[in-house]
Design a protein around this motif. Sequence first.
Motif, PDB file in Angstrom:
ATOM      1  N   ARG A  81      12.027  -9.692   2.160  1.00 28.85           N
ATOM      2  CA  ARG A  81      12.556 -10.244   3.344  1.00 28.85           C
ATOM      3  C   ARG A  81      14.122 -10.156   3.260  1.00 28.85           C
ATOM      4  N   ALA A  82      14.848 -10.446   1.937  1.00 29.82           N
ATOM      5  CA  ALA A  82      16.045 -10.577   1.833  1.00 29.82           C
ATOM      6  C   ALA A  82      16.753  -9.406   1.562  1.00 29.82           C
ATOM      7  N   GLY A  83      16.003  -8.486   1.176  1.00 32.21           N
ATOM      8  CA  GLY A  83      16.838  -6.957   0.971  1.00 32.21           C
ATOM      9  C   GLY A  83      15.776  -6.044   0.479  1.00 32.21           C
ATOM     10  N   ALA A  84      14.984  -5.252   1.234  1.00 32.54           N
ATOM     11  CA  ALA A  84      13.790  -4.551   0.744  1.00 32.54           C
ATOM     12  C   ALA A  84      14.311  -3.377  -0.066  1.00 32.54           C
ATOM     13  N   GLY A  85      13.759  -3.280  -1.092  1.00 35.41           N
ATOM     14  CA  GLY A  85      14.090  -2.277  -2.190  1.00 35.41           C
ATOM     15  C   GLY A  85      15.423  -2.601  -3.207  1.00 35.41           C
ATOM     16  N   GLU A  86      16.082  -3.430  -2.667  1.00 32.81           N
ATOM     17  CA  GLU A  86      17.149  -3.628  -3.591  1.00 32.81           C
ATOM     18  C   GLU A  86      16.947  -4.729  -4.923  1.00 32.81           C
ATOM     19  N   TYR A  87      15.951  -5.425  -4.852  1.00 34.98           N
ATOM     20  CA  TYR A  87      15.885  -6.119  -6.000  1.00 34.98           C
ATOM     21  C   TYR A  87      14.793  -5.645  -7.104  1.00 34.98           C
ATOM     22  N   GLY A  88      15.083  -5.867  -8.154  1.00 35.35           N
ATOM     23  CA  GLY A  88      14.426  -5.308  -9.375  1.00 35.35           C
ATOM     24  C   GLY A  88      13.399  -6.245  -9.730  1.00 35.35           C
ATOM     25  N   LEU A  89      12.405  -6.061 -10.620  1.00 37.98           N
ATOM     26  CA  LEU A  89      11.473  -6.792 -11.319  1.00 37.98           C
ATOM     27  C   LEU A  89      11.201  -6.510 -12.799  1.00 37.98           C
ATOM     28  N   VAL A  90      11.448  -7.453 -13.406  1.00 38.32           N
ATOM     29  CA  VAL A  90      10.995  -7.325 -14.773  1.00 38.32           C
ATOM     30  C   VAL A  90       9.604  -8.246 -15.201  1.00 38.32           C
TER      31      VAL A  90
ATOM     32  N   VAL B 125       2.223  -5.911  -5.935  1.00 33.92           N
ATOM     33  CA  VAL B 125       3.711  -6.035  -5.554  1.00 33.92           C
ATOM     34  C   VAL B 125       4.427  -4.812  -5.490  1.00 33.92           C
ATOM     35  N   THR B 126       3.640  -3.635  -6.076  1.00 35.89           N
ATOM     36  CA  THR B 126       4.299  -2.328  -6.242  1.00 35.89           C
ATOM     37  C   THR B 126       3.342  -1.276  -5.161  1.00 35.89           C
ATOM     38  N   GLY B 127       2.564  -1.886  -4.399  1.00 34.41           N
ATOM     39  CA  GLY B 127       2.104  -1.326  -3.193  1.00 34.41           C
ATOM     40  C   GLY B 127       0.545  -0.533  -3.922  1.00 34.41           C
ATOM     41  N   ARG B 128       0.219  -0.777  -4.746  1.00 37.03           N
ATOM     42  CA  ARG B 128      -1.228  -0.110  -5.148  1.00 37.03           C
ATOM     43  C   ARG B 128      -2.185  -1.141  -5.154  1.00 37.03           C
ATOM     44  N   HIS B 129      -2.322  -1.786  -3.782  1.00 34.19           N
ATOM     45  CA  HIS B 129      -3.614  -2.575  -3.851  1.00 34.19           C
ATOM     46  C   HIS B 129      -3.814  -2.586  -2.196  1.00 34.19           C
ATOM     47  N   LEU B 130      -4.757  -3.553  -1.958  1.00 37.01           N
ATOM     48  CA  LEU B 130      -5.072  -3.644  -0.511  1.00 37.01           C
ATOM     49  C   LEU B 130      -4.224  -4.059   0.313  1.00 37.01           C
ATOM     50  N   ASP B 131      -4.070  -3.099   1.507  1.00 38.12           N
ATOM     51  CA  ASP B 131      -2.788  -3.390   2.364  1.00 38.12           C
ATOM     52  C   ASP B 131      -2.662  -4.825   2.889  1.00 38.12           C
ATOM     53  N   GLU B 132      -3.787  -5.574   2.968  1.00 41.43           N
ATOM     54  CA  GLU B 132      -3.536  -6.795   3.385  1.00 41.43           C
ATOM     55  C   GLU B 132      -2.797  -7.761   2.189  1.00 41.43           C
ATOM     56  N   LEU B 133      -2.694  -7.336   1.247  1.00 40.35           N
ATOM     57  CA  LEU B 133      -1.851  -8.109   0.134  1.00 40.35           C
ATOM     58  C   LEU B 133      -0.632  -7.570  -0.003  1.00 40.35           C
ATOM     59  N   SER B 134      -0.540  -5.979  -0.227  1.00 42.01           N
ATOM     60  CA  SER B 134       0.515  -5.325  -0.453  1.00 42.01           C
ATOM     61  C   SER B 134       1.521  -4.919   0.480  1.00 42.01           C
ATOM     62  N   ASN B 135       1.139  -5.428   1.776  1.00 42.44           N
ATOM     63  CA  ASN B 135       1.839  -5.197   2.927  1.00 42.44           C
ATOM     64  C   ASN B 135       2.225  -6.166   3.979  1.00 42.44           C
TER      65      ASN B 135
ATOM     66  N   GLU C 193       3.428  -8.671   6.525  1.00 46.68           N
ATOM     67  CA  GLU C 193       4.493  -8.674   7.547  1.00 46.68           C
ATOM     68  C   GLU C 193       5.128  -7.138   7.144  1.00 46.68           C
ATOM     69  N   GLU C 194       4.050  -6.172   6.909  1.00 47.57           N
ATOM     70  CA  GLU C 194       4.917  -4.683   6.956  1.00 47.57           C
ATOM     71  C   GLU C 194       6.078  -4.462   6.135  1.00 47.57           C
ATOM     72  N   ARG C 195       6.086  -5.240   5.158  1.00 46.37           N
ATOM     73  CA  ARG C 195       7.271  -5.218   4.188  1.00 46.37           C
ATOM     74  C   ARG C 195       6.970  -4.820   2.771  1.00 46.37           C
ATOM     75  N   GLY C 196       5.866  -4.062   2.504  1.00 44.97           N
ATOM     76  CA  GLY C 196       5.444  -3.514   1.145  1.00 44.97           C
ATOM     77  C   GLY C 196       5.987  -2.126   1.212  1.00 44.97           C
ATOM     78  N   PRO C 197       6.006  -1.692  -0.232  1.00 46.63           N
ATOM     79  CA  PRO C 197       5.773  -2.429  -1.262  1.00 46.63           C
ATOM     80  C   PRO C 197       6.987  -3.359  -1.577  1.00 46.63           C
ATOM     81  N   TYR C 198       6.767  -4.467  -2.151  1.00 44.09           N
ATOM     82  CA  TYR C 198       7.778  -5.525  -2.311  1.00 44.09           C
ATOM     83  C   TYR C 198       8.866  -5.094  -3.505  1.00 44.09           C
ATOM     84  N   PHE C 199       8.330  -4.489  -4.324  1.00 41.20           N
ATOM     85  CA  PHE C 199       9.246  -3.797  -5.418  1.00 41.20           C
ATOM     86  C   PHE C 199       9.146  -2.293  -5.395  1.00 41.20           C
ATOM     87  N   ASP C 200      10.038  -1.534  -5.552  1.00 37.19           N
ATOM     88  CA  ASP C 200      10.105  -0.066  -5.739  1.00 37.19           C
ATOM     89  C   ASP C 200       9.724   0.253  -7.280  1.00 37.19           C
ATOM     90  N   VAL C 201       8.853   0.972  -7.800  1.00 37.32           N
ATOM     91  CA  VAL C 201       8.452   1.276  -8.800  1.00 37.32           C
ATOM     92  C   VAL C 201       9.501   1.609  -9.938  1.00 37.32           C
TER      93      VAL C 201
END
Length: 300
Positions: free
Chosen positions: A111-120, A148-158, A160-168
């Motif tokens: 929501r804050a910045g699609a694709g901008e944030y990373g994940l460790v 969170v990387t978009g490799r799961h059920l759309d109901e969880l990974s997407n 508000e249509e904001r998935g994937p939450y983290f770019d691989v």
Amino acid sequence: MHLISAPTNLGLRPPEPGAVPGTAKAPEALREAGLYTRLSSLGAVDKGVVLPGRYVDAAVPPGRVRNQEAIVDHTKRTADRVGAALREGVPCLVLGGDCSVLLGVGLALARAGAGEYGLVHIDGHTDFRGPHNSDAYGAVAGEDLAVVTGRHLDELSNIEERGPYFDVRRTVHVGHRDDDEHAEQLRDLLAHVISSRTVVAEGAATVGDRIAAHFAQSSAGYWLHIDLDVLDPKLMPAVDSPDPGGLDAGALTELLAALARDAVGASVCIFDPDLDPSGHLAHLVSDIVVAGLADLGLSH
């Protein structure tokens, strides 16, 4: 720092028929162990609790996960709370609960910045199980990285249509054991995939500095997700899936300290107080969190 409690157990399988996992008790067990008081003395502010829905021990039909609607609801409310901290420019520490809390974090960052944030993603398992590679999926706490990387059920990974939450390409995983069945799949996708054995061999601070350097060109920063089963079960048996090997407390603390300053927040998950009747492991977790995350977000 904002402290957010997320005492969920919705993403876990029952430890035995008719029982519920104990991870929902973790934030209060850590409070009893003095963690909130210690962090408050460093300037942290308690921002309350995101209560989960009811855990239901029932068969999971195909194409769904356990407690799916409750997880989606908890994800949205966790995202609201994390998002408030992001808008204020304050780092936050989310104390779970199971690893399904990462969905709420991911949604907030999307929501804050699609694709901008990373994940460790620091975890004793890759948590990459999902419909794309397994017929045994259904418990999100062991599937959060896939979600969170978009490799799961759309109901969880997407949501508000904001998935994937983290770019691989902006995702790093650290801490799996050498026999993890999905590690090789991740090596072809993520920016870095680093086993616990490599952390021990190279040194936790060195690995942490290397990961931080990977994100150095980004102004947005990254989120730190810590599943305590990254620790050796001889040291930390109070988790739902203990596997031989892993880090000791000093190595995990060094790794977190090397990464904390440049992170926008962190989540700590999977501690189960039901498996810690004496309470001494809660004190160990508190020591790691205070020493490792004292500088959380200070570079932002």
